[in-house]
Scaffold this active site. Structure first.
Site, PDB file in Angstrom:
ATOM      1  N   CYS A  42      46.666  -8.618  23.555  1.00 33.50           N
ATOM      2  CA  CYS A  42      45.384  -8.174  24.118  1.00 33.50           C
ATOM      3  C   CYS A  42      44.273  -9.110  23.635  1.00 33.50           C
ATOM      4  O   CYS A  42      44.337  -9.664  22.543  1.00 33.50           O
ATOM      5  CB  CYS A  42      45.092  -6.747  23.676  1.00 33.50           C
ATOM      6  SG  CYS A  42      43.561  -6.083  24.399  1.00 33.50           S
ATOM      7  N   ASP A  44      41.490  -8.280  22.649  1.00 40.47           N
ATOM      8  CA  ASP A  44      40.717  -7.595  21.602  1.00 40.47           C
ATOM      9  C   ASP A  44      40.576  -8.479  20.353  1.00 40.47           C
ATOM     10  O   ASP A  44      41.576  -8.980  19.828  1.00 40.47           O
ATOM     11  CB  ASP A  44      41.425  -6.278  21.249  1.00 40.47           C
ATOM     12  CG  ASP A  44      40.555  -5.365  20.403  1.00 40.47           C
ATOM     13  OD1 ASP A  44      40.119  -5.806  19.316  1.00 40.47           O
ATOM     14  OD2 ASP A  44      40.298  -4.224  20.826  1.00 40.47           O
ATOM     15  N   ARG A  46      40.156  -7.860  17.421  1.00 45.76           N
ATOM     16  CA  ARG A  46      40.733  -7.355  16.170  1.00 45.76           C
ATOM     17  C   ARG A  46      42.231  -7.602  16.055  1.00 45.76           C
ATOM     18  O   ARG A  46      42.855  -7.179  15.080  1.00 45.76           O
ATOM     19  CB  ARG A  46      40.442  -5.848  16.046  1.00 45.76           C
ATOM     20  CG  ARG A  46      38.950  -5.535  15.980  1.00 45.76           C
ATOM     21  CD  ARG A  46      38.697  -4.067  16.241  1.00 45.76           C
ATOM     22  NE  ARG A  46      39.071  -3.688  17.613  1.00 45.76           N
ATOM     23  CZ  ARG A  46      38.965  -2.440  18.097  1.00 45.76           C
ATOM     24  NH1 ARG A  46      38.516  -1.476  17.322  1.00 45.76           N
ATOM     25  NH2 ARG A  46      39.308  -2.181  19.339  1.00 45.76           N
ATOM     26  N   HIS A  98      48.134  -2.739  21.273  1.00 45.44           N
ATOM     27  CA  HIS A  98      47.589  -2.153  20.045  1.00 45.44           C
ATOM     28  C   HIS A  98      47.057  -0.758  20.325  1.00 45.44           C
ATOM     29  O   HIS A  98      46.508  -0.495  21.394  1.00 45.44           O
ATOM     30  CB  HIS A  98      46.500  -3.048  19.453  1.00 45.44           C
ATOM     31  CG  HIS A  98      45.275  -3.176  20.315  1.00 45.44           C
ATOM     32  ND1 HIS A  98      44.113  -2.467  20.101  1.00 45.44           N
ATOM     33  CD2 HIS A  98      45.057  -3.912  21.427  1.00 45.44           C
ATOM     34  CE1 HIS A  98      43.228  -2.783  21.031  1.00 45.44           C
ATOM     35  NE2 HIS A  98      43.767  -3.650  21.862  1.00 45.44           N
ATOM     36  N   CYS A 101      43.556   0.755  22.300  1.00 47.26           N
ATOM     37  CA  CYS A 101      43.193  -0.318  23.232  1.00 47.26           C
ATOM     38  C   CYS A 101      42.164   0.170  24.263  1.00 47.26           C
ATOM     39  O   CYS A 101      42.408   1.150  24.987  1.00 47.26           O
ATOM     40  CB  CYS A 101      44.447  -0.818  23.939  1.00 47.26           C
ATOM     41  SG  CYS A 101      44.116  -2.171  25.096  1.00 47.26           S
TER      42      CYS A 101
END
Ligand SMILES: [Zn+2]
Length: 210
Positions: A42, A44, A46, A98, A101
Protein backbone atom coordinates in the site's frame (compact mmCIF):
# COMPACT_ATOMS: atom_id res chain seq x y z
CA UNK A 1 14.33 25.99 6.19
CA UNK A 2 11.52 24.40 4.15
CA UNK A 3 10.44 20.93 5.20
CA UNK A 4 11.60 19.43 1.89
CA UNK A 5 15.08 20.91 2.31
CA UNK A 6 15.41 18.83 5.46
CA UNK A 7 15.01 15.72 3.28
CA UNK A 8 17.96 16.75 1.12
CA UNK A 9 20.13 17.41 4.16
CA UNK A 10 19.20 14.06 5.65
CA UNK A 11 20.01 12.40 2.34
CA UNK A 12 23.52 13.86 2.41
CA UNK A 13 24.06 12.71 5.97
CA UNK A 14 22.79 9.22 5.10
CA UNK A 15 25.06 8.87 2.05
CA UNK A 16 28.08 10.05 4.04
CA UNK A 17 27.35 7.66 6.86
CA UNK A 18 27.14 4.70 4.50
CA UNK A 19 30.29 5.69 2.62
CA UNK A 20 32.17 6.04 5.88
CA UNK A 21 31.16 2.52 6.78
CA UNK A 22 31.62 0.94 3.34
CA UNK A 23 33.39 3.16 0.74
CA UNK A 24 32.48 0.85 -2.21
CA UNK A 25 28.77 0.56 -1.30
CA UNK A 26 27.24 2.86 -3.92
CA UNK A 27 29.73 1.86 -6.62
CA UNK A 28 28.78 -1.78 -6.12
CA UNK A 29 25.02 -1.12 -6.10
CA UNK A 30 25.19 1.07 -9.19
CA UNK A 31 26.22 -1.86 -11.42
CA UNK A 32 23.43 -4.37 -10.89
CA UNK A 33 20.34 -5.14 -8.84
CA UNK A 34 19.48 -8.76 -8.12
CA UNK A 35 16.50 -8.61 -5.81
CA UNK A 36 14.92 -11.89 -4.79
CA UNK A 37 11.60 -10.29 -3.90
CA UNK A 38 8.90 -8.19 -5.53
CA UNK A 39 6.82 -6.29 -3.00
CA UNK A 40 3.35 -5.05 -3.88
CA UNK A 41 2.27 -2.87 -0.98
CA UNK A 42 0.00 0.00 0.00
CA UNK A 43 1.11 3.58 -0.66
CA UNK A 44 0.47 4.36 3.03
CA UNK A 45 3.49 6.24 4.38
CA UNK A 46 3.55 4.08 7.50
CA UNK A 47 4.35 0.86 5.63
CA UNK A 48 7.84 1.20 4.06
CA UNK A 49 8.79 -2.19 2.60
CA UNK A 50 12.51 -2.10 3.36
CA UNK A 51 12.27 -0.59 6.85
CA UNK A 52 9.73 -3.09 8.18
CA UNK A 53 11.57 -6.09 6.72
CA UNK A 54 15.05 -4.94 7.70
CA UNK A 55 16.25 -5.14 4.10
CA UNK A 56 18.76 -2.97 2.25
CA UNK A 57 18.59 -1.13 -1.09
CA UNK A 58 18.95 -3.74 -3.84
CA UNK A 59 17.05 -6.47 -1.99
CA UNK A 60 13.39 -5.72 -2.79
CA UNK A 61 11.80 -4.52 -6.02
CA UNK A 62 8.82 -2.40 -4.97
CA UNK A 63 5.45 -1.37 -6.35
CA UNK A 64 2.94 0.46 -4.18
CA UNK A 65 -0.57 1.70 -4.80
CA UNK A 66 -3.66 2.53 -2.74
CA UNK A 67 -4.74 -0.67 -0.92
CA UNK A 68 -2.16 -2.88 -2.71
CA UNK A 69 -4.39 -3.91 -5.59
CA UNK A 70 -3.55 -6.18 -8.52
CA UNK A 71 -5.82 -4.94 -11.29
CA UNK A 72 -5.64 -6.84 -14.57
CA UNK A 73 -5.74 -3.67 -16.70
CA UNK A 74 -3.18 -1.71 -14.65
CA UNK A 75 -0.29 -1.27 -17.10
CA UNK A 76 1.89 0.24 -14.39
CA UNK A 77 1.56 -2.75 -12.06
CA UNK A 78 1.80 -5.32 -14.86
CA UNK A 79 4.98 -3.73 -16.19
CA UNK A 80 6.51 -4.00 -12.75
CA UNK A 81 5.43 -7.64 -12.40
CA UNK A 82 6.67 -8.51 -15.90
CA UNK A 83 10.04 -6.85 -15.37
CA UNK A 84 10.50 -8.41 -11.92
CA UNK A 85 9.48 -11.91 -13.04
CA UNK A 86 10.84 -12.10 -16.59
CA UNK A 87 14.03 -10.08 -16.23
CA UNK A 88 15.00 -9.83 -12.57
CA UNK A 89 13.86 -13.43 -12.03
CA UNK A 90 12.47 -12.81 -8.53
CA UNK A 91 11.76 -15.92 -6.47
CA UNK A 92 8.96 -14.48 -4.37
CA UNK A 93 6.19 -11.93 -4.82
CA UNK A 94 4.73 -10.50 -1.64
CA UNK A 95 1.41 -8.66 -1.60
CA UNK A 96 1.39 -6.84 1.71
CA UNK A 97 -1.70 -5.08 3.04
CA UNK A 98 -2.01 -3.47 6.45
CA UNK A 99 -4.64 -3.33 9.17
CA UNK A 100 -6.35 0.05 9.38
CA UNK A 101 -5.94 0.62 5.63
CA UNK A 102 -7.71 3.84 4.60
CA UNK A 103 -8.43 2.52 1.11
CA UNK A 104 -10.17 -0.56 2.49
CA UNK A 105 -12.16 1.52 5.00
CA UNK A 106 -13.22 3.97 2.28
CA UNK A 107 -14.36 1.21 -0.05
CA UNK A 108 -16.99 -0.11 2.34
CA UNK A 109 -18.70 3.24 2.88
CA UNK A 110 -21.25 4.79 0.55
CA UNK A 111 -19.20 7.97 0.26
CA UNK A 112 -18.79 9.27 -3.29
CA UNK A 113 -15.02 9.88 -3.68
CA UNK A 114 -15.62 11.06 -7.26
CA UNK A 115 -14.40 9.57 -10.51
CA UNK A 116 -10.91 8.28 -10.09
CA UNK A 117 -11.02 7.09 -6.49
CA UNK A 118 -14.42 5.49 -6.99
CA UNK A 119 -12.94 3.61 -9.93
CA UNK A 120 -9.92 2.45 -7.98
CA UNK A 121 -11.82 1.43 -4.86
CA UNK A 122 -14.53 -0.40 -6.80
CA UNK A 123 -12.60 -3.67 -6.95
CA UNK A 124 -12.39 -3.74 -3.13
CA UNK A 125 -16.19 -3.72 -3.07
CA UNK A 126 -15.98 -6.80 -5.32
CA UNK A 127 -13.75 -8.51 -2.75
CA UNK A 128 -16.39 -7.77 -0.11
CA UNK A 129 -19.15 -9.17 -2.34
CA UNK A 130 -17.21 -12.40 -2.99
CA UNK A 131 -16.78 -12.91 0.77
CA UNK A 132 -20.08 -11.34 1.86
CA UNK A 133 -21.30 -14.33 3.88
CA UNK A 134 -18.26 -14.30 6.15
CA UNK A 135 -17.92 -10.51 6.40
CA UNK A 136 -21.60 -9.77 7.08
CA UNK A 137 -21.34 -12.17 10.02
CA UNK A 138 -18.71 -10.02 11.77
CA UNK A 139 -20.51 -7.44 13.89
CA UNK A 140 -17.54 -5.45 15.22
CA UNK A 141 -16.65 -2.86 12.58
CA UNK A 142 -12.88 -2.85 13.16
CA UNK A 143 -12.75 -6.65 13.06
CA UNK A 144 -14.79 -6.66 9.87
CA UNK A 145 -12.44 -4.16 8.19
CA UNK A 146 -9.38 -6.09 9.35
CA UNK A 147 -10.75 -9.31 7.93
CA UNK A 148 -11.47 -7.53 4.64
CA UNK A 149 -7.83 -6.37 4.61
CA UNK A 150 -6.78 -10.05 4.84
CA UNK A 151 -9.27 -11.22 2.21
CA UNK A 152 -8.23 -8.39 -0.09
CA UNK A 153 -4.61 -9.57 0.07
CA UNK A 154 -5.77 -13.12 -0.68
CA UNK A 155 -7.73 -11.96 -3.74
CA UNK A 156 -4.82 -9.87 -5.04
CA UNK A 157 -2.47 -12.85 -4.77
CA UNK A 158 -4.99 -14.86 -6.75
CA UNK A 159 -5.17 -12.06 -9.31
CA UNK A 160 -1.41 -12.42 -9.82
CA UNK A 161 -1.84 -16.14 -10.49
CA UNK A 162 -4.42 -15.28 -13.17
CA UNK A 163 -1.83 -13.43 -15.27
CA UNK A 164 0.01 -15.15 -18.13
CA UNK A 165 3.23 -13.59 -16.76
CA UNK A 166 3.04 -15.71 -13.60
CA UNK A 167 1.66 -18.78 -15.35
CA UNK A 168 4.52 -18.76 -17.85
CA UNK A 169 7.15 -18.44 -15.09
CA UNK A 170 5.49 -21.19 -13.06
CA UNK A 171 5.48 -23.57 -15.99
CA UNK A 172 8.99 -22.85 -17.28
CA UNK A 173 10.98 -22.07 -14.16
CA UNK A 174 8.77 -23.11 -11.25
CA UNK A 175 8.89 -19.69 -9.61
CA UNK A 176 7.90 -17.29 -8.10
CA UNK A 177 6.00 -18.29 -4.97
CA UNK A 178 3.23 -15.82 -4.12
CA UNK A 179 2.69 -14.59 -0.57
CA UNK A 180 -0.13 -12.61 1.03
CA UNK A 181 0.91 -10.73 4.16
CA UNK A 182 -0.71 -8.15 6.43
CA UNK A 183 1.27 -5.60 8.44
CA UNK A 184 0.04 -4.40 11.83
CA UNK A 185 0.41 -0.64 12.31
CA UNK A 186 -0.12 -1.10 16.05
CA UNK A 187 2.63 -3.65 16.71
CA UNK A 188 4.88 -3.46 13.64
CA UNK A 189 4.47 -7.18 12.96
CA UNK A 190 3.74 -8.89 9.65
CA UNK A 191 1.22 -11.75 9.59
CA UNK A 192 1.30 -14.20 6.67
CA UNK A 193 -2.33 -14.86 5.69
CA UNK A 194 -2.22 -16.61 2.31
CA UNK A 195 0.24 -18.40 0.04
CA UNK A 196 0.35 -19.85 -3.45
CA UNK A 197 3.43 -21.92 -4.20
CA UNK A 198 4.67 -21.88 -7.78
CA UNK A 199 2.55 -24.24 -9.87
CA UNK A 200 -0.55 -24.12 -7.64
CA UNK A 201 -3.65 -25.26 -9.52
CA UNK A 202 -6.07 -22.45 -10.35
CA UNK A 203 -9.55 -22.39 -11.87
CA UNK A 204 -9.00 -23.60 -15.49
CA UNK A 205 -11.12 -20.69 -16.67
CA UNK A 206 -8.14 -18.43 -15.92
CA UNK A 207 -5.45 -20.69 -17.37
CA UNK A 208 -3.59 -19.80 -20.56
CA UNK A 209 -1.68 -22.01 -22.97
CA UNK A 210 1.67 -20.45 -22.11
ZN1 LIG B 1 -3.43 1.26 3.00
Amino acid sequence: MHSYEKLLLQNKAWAEEIKADDPEYFERLSHIQTPEFLWIGCSDSRVPADRITGTQPGEIFVHRNVANLVINTDVNLLSVVDFAVSHLKVKHIIVCGHYGCGGIKAAITKTDYKYVLNMWLRSIKDVYRIHRDELDGIKNNEEKTNRLVELNVQEQVQNLAKTSIIQKAWQREHRPDLHGWVYGLKDGLIKPVFEMKAGTHIDPLYEYDV
